[in-house]
Design an enzyme around this catalytic site. Structure first.
Site, PDB file in Angstrom:
ATOM      1  N   ARG A 162      29.110  24.337  12.815  1.00 56.08           N
ATOM      2  CA  ARG A 162      28.162  24.837  13.836  1.00 56.08           C
ATOM      3  C   ARG A 162      27.951  26.578  13.560  1.00 56.08           C
ATOM      4  NH1 ARG A 162      29.228  23.482  19.809  1.00 56.08           N
ATOM      5  NH2 ARG A 162      27.346  24.643  20.206  1.00 56.08           N
ATOM      6  N   ASP A 217      24.097  39.604   4.708  1.00 50.89           N
ATOM      7  CA  ASP A 217      25.350  39.165   5.151  1.00 50.89           C
ATOM      8  C   ASP A 217      26.066  38.487   4.335  1.00 50.89           C
ATOM      9  OD1 ASP A 217      26.891  38.889   7.349  1.00 50.89           O
ATOM     10  OD2 ASP A 217      25.961  36.998   8.256  1.00 50.89           O
ATOM     11  N   ILE A 219      29.210  18.763   9.868  1.00 51.50           N
ATOM     12  CA  ILE A 219      29.715  19.682   8.803  1.00 51.50           C
ATOM     13  C   ILE A 219      30.255  20.824   9.845  1.00 51.50           C
ATOM     14  CG2 ILE A 219      29.696  21.218   6.886  1.00 51.50           C
ATOM     15  CD1 ILE A 219      27.538  19.252   5.684  1.00 51.50           C
ATOM     16  N   LYS A 277      29.220  37.559   2.629  1.00 55.12           N
ATOM     17  CA  LYS A 277      30.658  37.697   3.085  1.00 55.12           C
ATOM     18  C   LYS A 277      31.361  36.368   2.255  1.00 55.12           C
ATOM     19  CE  LYS A 277      29.342  36.093   7.447  1.00 55.12           C
ATOM     20  NZ  LYS A 277      29.467  36.362   8.948  1.00 55.12           N
ATOM     21  N   THR A 314      27.750  41.599   9.493  1.00 51.16           N
ATOM     22  CA  THR A 314      29.004  41.464   9.852  1.00 51.16           C
ATOM     23  C   THR A 314      29.681  42.940   9.646  1.00 51.16           C
ATOM     24  OG1 THR A 314      28.890  39.370   9.265  1.00 51.16           O
ATOM     25  CG2 THR A 314      30.944  40.008   9.634  1.00 51.16           C
ATOM     26  N   ASN A 329      29.814  32.860   3.373  1.00 47.37           N
ATOM     27  CA  ASN A 329      28.505  32.270   3.038  1.00 47.37           C
ATOM     28  C   ASN A 329      28.342  32.186   1.631  1.00 47.37           C
ATOM     29  OD1 ASN A 329      27.639  32.738   5.627  1.00 47.37           O
ATOM     30  ND2 ASN A 329      27.109  34.657   5.419  1.00 47.37           N
ATOM     31  N   ASP A 339      23.193  30.873   3.843  1.00 45.73           N
ATOM     32  CA  ASP A 339      23.120  31.727   5.194  1.00 45.73           C
ATOM     33  C   ASP A 339      22.011  32.863   4.932  1.00 45.73           C
ATOM     34  OD1 ASP A 339      23.005  32.053   7.656  1.00 45.73           O
ATOM     35  OD2 ASP A 339      25.285  32.514   7.837  1.00 45.73           O
TER      36      ASP A 339
HETATM   37  N1  LIG Z   1      24.202  23.559   2.552  1.00 48.50           N
HETATM   38  C1  LIG Z   1      25.323  23.129   3.094  1.00 48.50           C
HETATM   39  N2  LIG Z   1      26.335  22.419   2.783  1.00 48.50           N
HETATM   40  C2  LIG Z   1      27.552  22.202   3.278  1.00 48.50           C
HETATM   41  N3  LIG Z   1      27.990  22.874   4.126  1.00 48.50           N
HETATM   42  C3  LIG Z   1      27.065  23.842   4.824  1.00 48.50           C
HETATM   43  C4  LIG Z   1      25.693  23.989   4.233  1.00 48.50           C
HETATM   44  N4  LIG Z   1      24.955  24.961   4.848  1.00 48.50           N
HETATM   45  C5  LIG Z   1      25.857  25.465   5.889  1.00 48.50           C
HETATM   46  N5  LIG Z   1      27.177  24.693   5.755  1.00 48.50           N
HETATM   47  C6  LIG Z   1      28.276  24.902   6.484  1.00 48.50           C
HETATM   48  O1  LIG Z   1      27.770  24.587   8.170  1.00 48.50           O
HETATM   49  C7  LIG Z   1      28.652  25.465   9.115  1.00 48.50           C
HETATM   50  C8  LIG Z   1      27.500  26.029   9.839  1.00 48.50           C
HETATM   51  O2  LIG Z   1      26.666  26.944   9.061  1.00 48.50           O
HETATM   52  P1  LIG Z   1      25.439  27.959   9.474  1.00 48.50           P
HETATM   53  O3  LIG Z   1      24.861  28.575   8.043  1.00 48.50           O
HETATM   54  O4  LIG Z   1      24.569  27.248  10.335  1.00 48.50           O
HETATM   55  O5  LIG Z   1      26.199  28.884  10.422  1.00 48.50           O
HETATM   56  P2  LIG Z   1      27.359  30.153   9.923  1.00 48.50           P
HETATM   57  O6  LIG Z   1      26.870  30.891   8.775  1.00 48.50           O
HETATM   58  O7  LIG Z   1      28.735  29.526   9.953  1.00 48.50           O
HETATM   59  O8  LIG Z   1      27.285  30.792  11.240  1.00 48.50           O
HETATM   60  P3  LIG Z   1      26.325  31.925  11.786  1.00 48.50           P
HETATM   61  O9  LIG Z   1      24.838  31.467  11.810  1.00 48.50           O
HETATM   62  O10 LIG Z   1      26.761  32.391  13.222  1.00 48.50           O
HETATM   63  O11 LIG Z   1      26.550  33.017  10.815  1.00 48.50           O
HETATM   64  C9  LIG Z   1      29.326  26.579   8.012  1.00 48.50           C
HETATM   65  O12 LIG Z   1      30.806  25.898   8.038  1.00 48.50           O
HETATM   66  C10 LIG Z   1      28.637  26.281   6.678  1.00 48.50           C
HETATM   67  O13 LIG Z   1      29.711  26.524   5.606  1.00 48.50           O
END
Ligand SMILES: Nc1ncnc2c1ncn2[C@@H]1O[C@H](COP(=O)(O)OP(=O)(O)OP(=O)(O)O)[C@@H](O)[C@H]1O
Length: 406
Positions: free
Chosen positions: A99, A211, A97, A213, A250, A216, A232
């Site tokens: 990172r 965080d 999905i 925003k 952020t 998230n 997140d």
């Molecule tokens: N439960 C979930 N269902 C669908 N997509 C998700 C879910 N959790 C995270 N994502 C998606 O996966 C990607 C990575 O999310 P992750 O929370 O790991 O990092 P991030 O918030 O994008 O980056 P960072 O950790 O640097 O803040 C993002 O695009 C997020 O929208």
């Protein structure tokens, strides 16, 4: 959103890593033998657990028909290698999905029930990743609310932690604003009510997200009636009163008291909700500057305006709502409960004919996105350094910078 989204991590804990991240495979034998995750209350969960699915709604057609082209399959195969066999014994890895700085998130299917979930795989060998993972787990293990992402179960290994989460397939808040042909203040209040319900719940448990925003905030499914989920929790922490001092978050969403390194509380999240409300209603940021020092200066001076499109079409009540969230003094800032009862939120819910702000909002959002990509074209999913950290990630403010701002 673009370059401004580099996140500041809290300073490393002097106490070492939170004990929840242990060198142990974390799922009970009992759950291996049955057909699916068992149902426990959030309170019953220990550091190692395998819980049941909560708040589970029937899947919409869209959720079940996520396209699977060759590229996605290749990526899924690549990430399958990173999964412990004990995880893949239980979940079929379907597609990557996205990172994060310390994580990869994949779509999976529970082998026995065929139910889709997301697995957030976090690297915990490096101290920063371990801290972020520990914060996220500590919070996720305690929460259960319709507007907060639900942890299903967790597998903990020495190098990696796998969090099985409910799968959100409805996209980020702003993507939905853009993809709709029509967006009114009423639509904005509907989204913000869900955010406020989730944030209010977190605050009632003494949890500050730190965080918040639009990136998230994810919709559970693509339908118009979808729940909006706060996700997140990597920077989240427990704090009932004015006990926090760590500078993290952020930059564009930081409350003045965080920048000034004063003790702060959950009210920092309410400032961020004010920033989000401003963005959702206009497609632009209240505080934005390529120079971080100037950005912080404008935040601590409360220098933002309601000039330009579409603000002349936005009601005074909406502006009043934002002003009471972007209050410099955190003691006078609206709480989540007060915000959800603000006249704008209450009256908009009942109102029917509203101005369509969509054109101006999506135009402003697109302009901002193209400005950001020309300023920092490397902000893509693949642009991480060897440690998996996004270039431009901020560390806590230097003391002299803070003095400058004072
Ligand atoms: N439960 C979930 N269902 C669908 N997509 C998700 C879910 N959790 C995270 N994502 C998606 O996966 C990607 C990575 O999310 P992750 O929370 O790991 O990092 P991030 O918030 O994008 O980056 P960072 O950790 O640097 O803040 C993002 O695009 C997020 O929208």
């Amino acid at each position: 959103m673009g370059c401004g989204n580099s996140k500041m991590l809290p300073e490393a804990s002097k106490k070492g890593y939170v004990s929840v991240v242990q060198s142990l495979v974390a799922f009970s034998k009992a759950n291996h033998d049955d057909g699916g995750p068992k149902k426990h209350s959030a309170k019953q969960r220990g550091p190692w657990f395998s819980t049941g699915v909560k708040n589970h709604q029937p899947l919409s057609n869209c959720q079940q028909q996520i396209p699977r082209d060759g590229r996605q399959r290749d990526k899924a195969a690549k990430y399958k290698d990173k999964f412990d066999p004990r995880v893949t014994a239980r979940y079929d890895i379907k597609a990557l999905i996205g990172r994060g700085s310390f994580s990869r998130v994949v779509r999976v299917e529970h082998r026995a029930t065929r139910q889709p979930f997301a697995i957030k795989m976090m690297e915990v060998e490096a101290p920063e990743g371990r801290e972020v993972c520990a914060s996220e787990l500590a919070v996720l293990q305690r929460v259960s609310h319709a507007n907060v992402i639900q942890l299903i179960e967790v597998f903990q290994l020495p190098q990696r932690v796998y969090m099985v989460l409910e799968l959100a397939t409805g996209g980020e808040l702003l993507d939905r604003v853009i993809s709709r042909g029509h967006f009114t203040e009423r639509d904005a209040t509907q989204a913000l009510r869900m955010v406020l319900a989730g944030v209010g719940y977190l605050h009632s448990l003494g949890i500050s997200h730190r965080d918040l925003k639009p990136e998230n905030l994810l919709y559970y499914h693509p339908g118009a009636d979808s729940r909006l989920l706060v996700t997140d929790f990597g920077l989240a922490t427990f704090c009932r009163t004015w006990c926090l001092r760590t500078t993290c978050g952020t930059p564009e969403y930081l409350a003045p008291e965080v920048i000034l390194r004063r003790t702060y509380s959950c009210a920092v999240d309410m400032w961020a909700v004010g920033v989000i409300a401003y963005i959702v209603l206009s497609g632009s940021m209240p505080f934005e500057d390529d120079s971080r020092t100037r950005l912080y200066r404008s935040i601590i001076r409360g220098k933002y305006s309601f000039n330009g499109d579409p603000w002349s079409s936005v009601s005074n009540l909406a502006k009043d709502f934002i002003q009471h969230l972007l209050a410099q003094d955190p003691a006078t800032r609206l709480t989540a409960d007060q915000a959800i009862h603000h006249p704008w939120v209450v009256t908009m819910a009942a109102s029917s004919s509203m101005r369509n702000l969509h054109r101006s909002i999506s135009q402003n959002l697109r302009q901002r996105a193209s400005r950001s990509s020309s300023r920092c074209p490397s902000t893509t999913a693949s642009s991480y350094d060897a440690n998996g950290v996004r270039p431009g990630r901020l560390m806590p403010l230097e003391k002299n910078q803070v003095q400058d701002l004072d």
